[in-house]
Design a protein around this motif. Structure first.
Motif, PDB file in Angstrom:
ATOM      1  N   UNK A 151       0.823  -1.220   0.000  1.00 40.97           N
ATOM      2  CA  UNK A 151       0.000   0.000   0.000  1.00 40.97           C
ATOM      3  C   UNK A 151       0.853   1.265   0.000  1.00 40.97           C
ATOM      4  N   UNK A 152       2.109   1.130  -0.391  1.00 47.18           N
ATOM      5  CA  UNK A 152       3.018   2.276  -0.487  1.00 47.18           C
ATOM      6  C   UNK A 152       3.196   2.989   0.855  1.00 47.18           C
ATOM      7  N   UNK A 153       3.255   2.160   1.897  1.00 41.48           N
ATOM      8  CA  UNK A 153       3.446   2.692   3.243  1.00 41.48           C
ATOM      9  C   UNK A 153       4.836   2.305   3.732  1.00 41.48           C
ATOM     10  N   UNK A 154       5.571   3.326   4.184  1.00 46.26           N
ATOM     11  CA  UNK A 154       6.896   3.106   4.766  1.00 46.26           C
ATOM     12  C   UNK A 154       6.751   3.248   6.285  1.00 46.26           C
ATOM     13  N   UNK A 155       7.134   2.191   7.000  1.00 46.01           N
ATOM     14  CA  UNK A 155       7.034   2.198   8.461  1.00 46.01           C
ATOM     15  C   UNK A 155       8.433   2.134   9.057  1.00 46.01           C
ATOM     16  N   UNK A 156       8.680   2.972  10.054  1.00 37.82           N
ATOM     17  CA  UNK A 156       9.959   2.925  10.771  1.00 37.82           C
ATOM     18  C   UNK A 156       9.656   2.514  12.200  1.00 37.82           C
ATOM     19  N   UNK A 328       9.121   2.567  19.316  1.00 41.78           N
ATOM     20  CA  UNK A 328       8.382   3.665  18.704  1.00 41.78           C
ATOM     21  C   UNK A 328       8.149   3.352  17.235  1.00 41.78           C
ATOM     22  N   UNK A 329       7.056   3.923  16.703  1.00 45.94           N
ATOM     23  CA  UNK A 329       6.664   3.586  15.335  1.00 45.94           C
ATOM     24  C   UNK A 329       6.159   4.850  14.616  1.00 45.94           C
ATOM     25  N   UNK A 330       6.635   5.039  13.409  1.00 45.36           N
ATOM     26  CA  UNK A 330       6.192   6.162  12.570  1.00 45.36           C
ATOM     27  C   UNK A 330       5.904   5.619  11.178  1.00 45.36           C
ATOM     28  N   UNK A 331       4.819   6.071  10.568  1.00 49.84           N
ATOM     29  CA  UNK A 331       4.534   5.622   9.194  1.00 49.84           C
ATOM     30  C   UNK A 331       4.308   6.820   8.275  1.00 49.84           C
ATOM     31  N   UNK A 332       4.718   6.637   7.031  1.00 43.42           N
ATOM     32  CA  UNK A 332       4.457   7.611   5.967  1.00 43.42           C
ATOM     33  C   UNK A 332       3.840   6.829   4.807  1.00 43.42           C
ATOM     34  N   UNK A 333       2.733   7.297   4.299  1.00 40.05           N
ATOM     35  CA  UNK A 333       2.114   6.605   3.166  1.00 40.05           C
ATOM     36  C   UNK A 333       1.868   7.595   2.028  1.00 40.05           C
ATOM     37  N   UNK A 334       2.262   7.177   0.827  1.00 42.35           N
ATOM     38  CA  UNK A 334       2.066   8.060  -0.327  1.00 42.35           C
ATOM     39  C   UNK A 334       0.879   7.562  -1.166  1.00 42.35           C
TER      40      UNK A 334
END
Ligand code: GAL
Length: 338
Positions: A151-156, A328-334
């Motif tokens: 789904x074009x999601x980058x998770x750190x 900790x978790x951060x996500x960016x989705x385009x």
């Protein structure tokens, strides 16, 4: 279909390339960083995949890097923890910034790729930050997991454990630009339930003041960067004039959405704040590879409030106890607009 390929460049730098047809994303073991992210033929982050081995060694702007052990500035590089005072390197005089000149952005991480032909690919980066590396108390075992999905999601995700109580406040310093050809980012809109901008003092640090409520000031939740940059509201104008843009921590709602006419970028994080830096001065790097103009990108750095240890004392979110595990978790989705 998703697939991954590793390219070995010089100096021990590896590029880990992930492709899911529509988008491509590339990470490297050097600083556990993102190198590029491409939606079809549009590159949406700043970076250099071709000459990564040269580009990232000298680039002073922390492009895509994992930053730590403490991302934000610490006043005079000094803090007290459990009755003991520590003096850190003042690499952004008089402050300490981005974990110092020996921060994790410059190190080679070990890594492992997990690809089980599912809807995602993971890269697990590991390292140990030693007390001797940066002069904070405690050795930290650190794992940074970058996941990219269908789904074009980058998770750190960050996992850390320290053998002594210490400070830990990592971030990723990616610069986004949703425009074609890195045209300046002033046309991007920022939307969130809450948009509290923490104003900075003479020492470029936030303090205990309540943040400036931009939702209230503009009377809307969706604000164009130009509106912030051109505002005549005295407090805001003074800050924008001083920094030539934003370099500010924000308190946001559940989600932060950035958009231009073509894309939506959705960010979620469990960290207390997001530092937005609009790449205000690009003159510092004397190199042919420095093709960047001011405002050619903006960061969305999830982290706790810079200098929180000197503002909130023992309640600072950045304190990591020796008997606790950090996660900790951060996500960016385009998402492309239809
Ligand atoms: C930001 C910081 C800026 C600048 C930048 C790196 O996180 O707040 O002031 O130092 O990193 O170029």
């Amino acid at each position: 279909m998703m697939f991954t390929k590793v390219e070995h460049q010089r100096n021990g730098l590896d590029l880990i390339k992930i492709d899911n047809d529509e988008t491509k994303i590339v990470f490297t073991n050097y600083g556990a960083r993102i190198v590029t992210w491409k939606y079809e033929d549009n590159i949406i982050v700043l970076g250099n995949v071709v000459e990564a081995d040269e580009f990232y060694q000298d680039n002073p702007y922390y492009f895509g890097a994992s930053v730590g052990r403490y991302a934000g500035r610490i006043a005079d590089g000094k803090f007290t923890l459990d009755g003991q005072t520590y003096q850190l390197e003042q690499n952004d005089p008089p402050n300490h910034l981005h974990g110092g000149s020996n921060g994790i952005d410059h190190r080679y991480f070990d890594y492992e790729i997990i690809d089980e032909n599912g809807g995602y690919i993971q890269i697990i980066f590991t390292t140990v930050i030693k007390e001797a590396d940066d002069h904070y108390p405690g050795d930290i075992k650190l794992k940074i997991v970058h996941t990219y999905d269908i789904d074009n999601r980058w998770t750190i995700e960050y996992y850390a454990e320290s053998d002594q109580t210490t400070l830990f406040n990592p971030t990723n310093h990616v610069y986004f630009n949703l425009n074609r050809d890195n045209k300046e980012v002033d046309n991007h809109y920022f939307t969130s339930e809450k948009l509290g901008m923490h104003l900075l003092n003479e020492q470029n640090l936030p303090d205990a003041r309540t943040p400036l409520d931009l939702v209230d000031l503009f009377d809307k939740h969706k604000i164009r960067l130009t509106e912030i940059f051109e505002s005549e509201a005295p407090q805001l104008k003074a800050q924008i004039d001083k920094y030539n843009g934003l370099d500010h921590p924000f308190s946001i709602g559940e989600e932060l959405v950035i958009e231009n006419s073509q894309f939506l970028l959705k960010m979620q994080t469990d960290m207390p704040n997001v530092v937005v830096f609009t790449f205000n001065d690009t003159s510092e790097w004397d190199s042919d590879m420095n093709i960047y103009k001011p405002h050619s990108g903006f960061t969305l750095e999830a982290q706790s409030l810079p200098n929180d240890i000197n503002i909130q004392g023992k309640d600072a979110p950045s304190i990591l106890q020796n008997d606790r595990a950090f996660y900790s978790r951060t996500t960016y989705q385009i998402i492309e607009k239809l």
